[in-house]
Enzyme design. Structure first.
Site, PDB file in Angstrom:
ATOM      1  N   THR A   1     -26.933 -17.537  29.538  1.00 58.15           N
ATOM      2  CA  THR A   1     -27.424 -17.298  30.893  1.00 58.15           C
ATOM      3  C   THR A   1     -27.039 -18.444  31.820  1.00 58.15           C
ATOM      4  OG1 THR A   1     -29.642 -18.244  30.493  1.00 58.15           O
ATOM      5  CG2 THR A   1     -29.329 -15.899  30.035  1.00 58.15           C
ATOM      6  N   ASP A   2     -26.994 -19.671  31.313  1.00 55.12           N
ATOM      7  CA  ASP A   2     -26.468 -20.779  32.118  1.00 55.12           C
ATOM      8  C   ASP A   2     -25.031 -20.491  32.532  1.00 55.12           C
ATOM      9  OD1 ASP A   2     -28.792 -22.255  31.876  1.00 55.12           O
ATOM     10  OD2 ASP A   2     -27.984 -23.684  30.434  1.00 55.12           O
ATOM     11  N   LEU A   3     -24.210 -20.126  31.549  1.00 50.27           N
ATOM     12  CA  LEU A   3     -22.788 -19.905  31.814  1.00 50.27           C
ATOM     13  C   LEU A   3     -22.572 -18.713  32.741  1.00 50.27           C
ATOM     14  CD1 LEU A   3     -21.496 -20.525  28.185  1.00 50.27           C
ATOM     15  CD2 LEU A   3     -21.227 -22.053  30.141  1.00 50.27           C
TER      16      LEU A   3
ATOM     17  N   GLY B   1     -23.363 -19.436  36.275  1.00 48.83           N
ATOM     18  CA  GLY B   1     -22.255 -20.165  36.884  1.00 48.83           C
ATOM     19  C   GLY B   1     -21.110 -19.254  37.278  1.00 48.83           C
TER      20      GLY B   1
END
Length: 341
Positions: free
Chosen positions: A112-114, A117
């Site tokens: 989810t971070d990636l 982004g």
């Protein structure tokens, strides 16, 4: 740290103390000539510092201002902190990742971070394109981890919307294609995918089970899905007679997509990965030579590259401030006052 090194190549680092009036003044100077400002401070913090979108856009109308948070700038949960693991759980991913009888499992990278982004990058590029086609005015972009997780659910969400039945964990399988999964072998597993009807006869031939092609229980994918409890044990009994490498070889000989399950060592020793430049090396000022994945975007006229290592904290503060017209004495004064580092 490995995470920092993996996502910060080709960047410059300016260390700036935004808790000071002088630091915020320097930030405004930077933003005055910037195309994009991107931050992930909690909701309201940049406005509290006098660095919110309206303030900066008044000085630089063409600015694209992107803000990443856990839950977004509005809604009842907007002030909650968030991290990838929590969002994988709250966003539904852990309900569909893992084996049916096992514990919930996170995706092996901070997905989810990636993805947030990636979505933010798309939004920024769209805003810049609109600015060029329009009247030159920028805009604000609000992207959250939870929204990104919800978007990534894609067909799992559509399955729920269509049936009102939330999908569960199914290991390597998916509910609507058979066979399409990891199969057991004498020394582990190999993945075989039969997503199209024209591949089914070749799959059966690869296993020496041509008679399954004419079995009305398995004639179409819908039939195979309906009868997977009968079919899968039959297929697994056959694949257990092969090593993973042998199963992959026989499937490929019959034009059926198949692959071993690689660990990181095998991935980055893969001849195709090397041929595509996906294992890069760069010299780091303190860590020495650092290896990292290359760029998957292979552009014909302006190829991507790993040009610079991930920067040290504040490594480029002086250079960037000089580019903005700050002289050495002013930079030294800012450093002495703990405004920059």
């Amino acid at each position: 740290a490995a995470y920092y090194l993996s996502v910060n190549r080709n960047k410059r680092s300016v260390a700036l103390n935004l808790a000071t009036d002088e630091g915020r003044a320097v930030f405004r100077d930077v933003a005055d000539t910037a195309d994009v400002v991107l931050h992930n401070f909690r909701v309201g913090k940049m406005a509290e510092w006098g660095l919110g979108y309206p303030t900066l856009a008044e000085r630089n109308p063409g600015l694209v201002y992107a803000h990443i948070t856990g839950y977004g700038e509005w809604g009842p949960h907007r002030h909650r902190p968030a991290y990838d693991l929590a969002i994988q759980a709250e966003g539904g991913m852990m309900s569909i990742t893992g084996t049916p009888d096992g514990e919930p499992v996170r995706v092996g990278v901070a997905i989810t971070d990636l993805a947030t982004g990636y979505y933010t990058t798309q939004g920024i590029l769209a805003a810049l394109f609109e600015r060029e086609l329009g009247d030159g005015e920028g805009q604000k972009l609000d992207v959250s981890l939870l929204d990104s997780a919800a978007a990534l659910n894609t067909y799992a969400a559509l399955f729920y919307f269509a049936t009102d039945d939330p999908p569960g964990r199914s290991g390597s399988k998916i509910p609507n294609i058979v066979p399409y999964q990891a199969f057991p072998t004498t020394d582990g597993h190999a993945v075989v995918a039969v997503p199209s009807e024209h591949l089914w006869p070749g799959f059966c031939a690869a296993l020496g089970r041509e008679e399954l092609v004419d079995d009305e229980r398995f004639a179409t994918n819908d039939d195979r899905v309906r009868n997977r409890a009968t079919l899968e044990p039959m297929l697994e009994a056959e694949t257990r007679e092969y090593t993973a490498a042998a199963l992959v070889e026989t499937m490929r000989d019959h034009d059926v997509p198949a692959t071993p399950i690689h660990d990181m060592a095998a991935v980055y020793d893969h001849e195709q990965i090397h041929a595509r430049g996906m294992r890069e090396r760069v010299d780091h000022p303190t860590a020495g030579e650092v290896e990292m994945p290359g760029s998957p975007m292979h552009m014909s006229r302006t190829p991507a590259s790993v040009r610079d290592p991930p920067p040290l904290l504040g490594e480029h503060t002086d250079a960037v401030l000089r580019e903005m017209g700050y002289d050495d004495s002013r930079i030294a004064a800012l450093r002495d006052a703990d405004v920059v580092a």
